[in-house]
Design an enzyme around this catalytic site. Structure first.
Site, short mmCIF file in Angstrom:
data_model
loop_
_atom_site.label_atom_id
_atom_site.label_comp_id
_atom_site.label_asym_id
_atom_site.label_seq_id
_atom_site.Cartn_x
_atom_site.Cartn_y
_atom_site.Cartn_z
N THR A 198 0.77 -1.23 -0.03
CA THR A 198 -0.47 -0.04 0.13
C THR A 198 0.63 0.95 0.19
OG1 THR A 198 -1.74 -0.48 1.26
CG2 THR A 198 -1.44 1.24 1.63
N ARG A 226 -14.61 -6.74 0.02
CA ARG A 226 -13.85 -6.33 1.25
C ARG A 226 -13.47 -4.84 1.42
NH1 ARG A 226 -8.15 -5.25 2.59
NH2 ARG A 226 -7.83 -5.73 4.96
N GLY A 228 -10.66 -2.38 3.21
CA GLY A 228 -9.43 -2.27 3.68
C GLY A 228 -9.49 -0.93 4.42
N ASP A 229 -9.06 -0.95 5.48
CA ASP A 229 -8.85 0.74 6.29
C ASP A 229 -8.20 1.63 5.47
OD1 ASP A 229 -6.26 -0.98 6.28
OD2 ASP A 229 -5.07 0.75 6.97
N THR A 249 -0.32 1.52 6.40
CA THR A 249 -0.53 1.08 6.09
C THR A 249 -0.85 -1.10 7.08
OG1 THR A 249 0.81 -0.76 4.36
CG2 THR A 249 1.87 0.81 5.55
N GLY A 250 -1.07 -1.64 6.61
CA GLY A 250 -0.99 -3.32 7.02
C GLY A 250 -2.06 -3.80 7.39
N GLY A 252 -5.22 -4.69 7.72
CA GLY A 252 -6.94 -3.11 7.71
C GLY A 252 -7.47 -3.56 8.49
N1 ASP Z 1 -3.78 -1.89 4.71
C1 ASP Z 1 -4.76 -2.34 3.05
C2 ASP Z 1 -5.57 -3.09 3.65
O1 ASP Z 1 -5.89 -3.80 4.33
C3 ASP Z 1 -3.37 -3.26 2.64
C4 ASP Z 1 -1.75 -2.77 3.51
O2 ASP Z 1 -1.63 -1.88 3.66
O3 ASP Z 1 -0.86 -3.45 3.17
O4 ASP Z 1 -6.43 -3.31 2.53
#
Ligand code: ASP
Length: 331
Positions: A198, A226, A228-229, A249-250, A252
């Protein structure tokens, strides 16, 4: 020109000079397999991060807005197949690409976002259009696509988002799922760790305005629909001139449940914590204890920068208020 107008102009020019500009970006947090990381790929990460930073910073130095800088920096990362956003987006379990993005203006807490788009070349531009050209904050799927095309944004065939590398990742993911379904299967490794990328950016302009943006293909193997965040204001993105701009990022789901971006801002506002302390507490304590892997970038009104993550790596970079450029991948 009347003397008073001239004086005002001079004053504006002087204060504009005195105000710091800074920019920080990320290209995703997770684990990078050092052995599999070829020197070319490593160079590509650094080169793309640098190109993105310079694009945003040039705008800021010219006196342009933080919003323009964030958009320009993110578009470069969306167009680069190396990151999981735009062109390099990961695949859903069904083998499609569904993209999320958001942007926020810290001046008046304006925000825009899109979720689950499949034909918008640069989702960050669509997010900005939502913020500036609609009374709403978040559009998803067909509604978001119609809005983007009505507003003259570049639309592409969904095939545009196909990349060999991401396709291999979804095939690998499917194999892992099959193995997991077998009776003797061991616990699933953290899904986020392997498939990150991301992108996000926070910028501070000469007028003291902070903007933040985030763009993603989401998580490899996510179920269709789906979200995400990344397009959720307060979770993946937040900006408030009085506190800071944050892009996350992470994994979500954890960032949504813990309202990570807003939590950092709220700690600064209510507990008078520094950006560094608020970010460290949220990422290293709250998120980590909950089992959420990932990271954040942040920038406050004084130009202080943080890049905090609880994963082995986060591709990231910044140009600070003294003009120093730095890019990094690992801890
Ligand atoms: N945060 C993003 C999600 O969950 C994915 C990512 O940051 O790698 O969609």
């Amino acid at each position: 020109m009347k003397p008073i107008a001239a004086a005002l102009l001079l004053f504006t020019a002087m204060t504009a000079q005195a105000n710091p500009v800074a920019i920080v970006i990320h290209g995703g947090a997770g684990r990078i397999d050092r052995d599999a990381l070829t020197p070319e790929r490593e160079r590509l990460y650094h080169a793309t991060l640098e190109q993105s930073l310079r694009a945003g910073h040039t705008i800021l130095k010219r006196g342009g807005s933080a919003l323009d800088a964030v958009e320009a920096a993110i578009v470069i990362m969306e167009d680069a197949p190396v990151f999981n956003a735009g062109k390099g987006a990961v695949f859903t379990a069904e083998g499609k690409n569904e993209l999320d993005a958001s942007i926020m203006d810290g001046r008046a807490l304006q925000a825009g976002a899109v979720g689950g788009v499949t034909t918008v070349k640069n989702p960050i531009r669509a997010a900005r259009a939502v913020m500036e050209k609609s009374p709403h904050v978040l559009f998803t799927n067909r509604g978001a696509e119609k809005f983007a095309s009505d507003n003259g944004l570049e639309m592409v065939d969904p095939k545009y988002f196909f990349t060999e590398r991401r396709w291999k990742q979804i095939l690998k993911w499917r194999k892992q799922q099959e193995a997991k379904a077998k009776p003797q299967a061991t616990a699933e490794p953290d899904r986020h760790a392997d498939y990150f990328g991301t992108v996000g950016c926070v910028a501070l302009d000469t007028a003291g305005n902070i903007a933040a943006g985030t763009s993603t293909g989401g998580m490899t193997g996510k179920r269709f629909g789906r979200i995400g965040d990344s397009p959720i204001i307060g979770a993946g993105t937040y900006a408030d001139n009085r506190t800071a701009g944050i892009s996350c990022t992470g994994h979500g789901e954890y960032f949504i449940r813990h309202a990570v971006a807003h939590d950092i801002s709220a700690r600064m506002a209510y507990k008078q914590e520094s950006l560094a302390k608020a970010a460290a507490d949220v990422v290293q304590t709250v998120l980590k204890q909950a089992g959420g892997s990932g990271g954040i970038i942040g920038l406050d009104a004084k130009g202080n920068i943080v890049m905090e993550f609880n994963t082995p790596a986060m591709t990231r970079g910044a140009i600070d208020q003294d003009g120093n450029l730095k890019t990094a991948l690992f801890k």
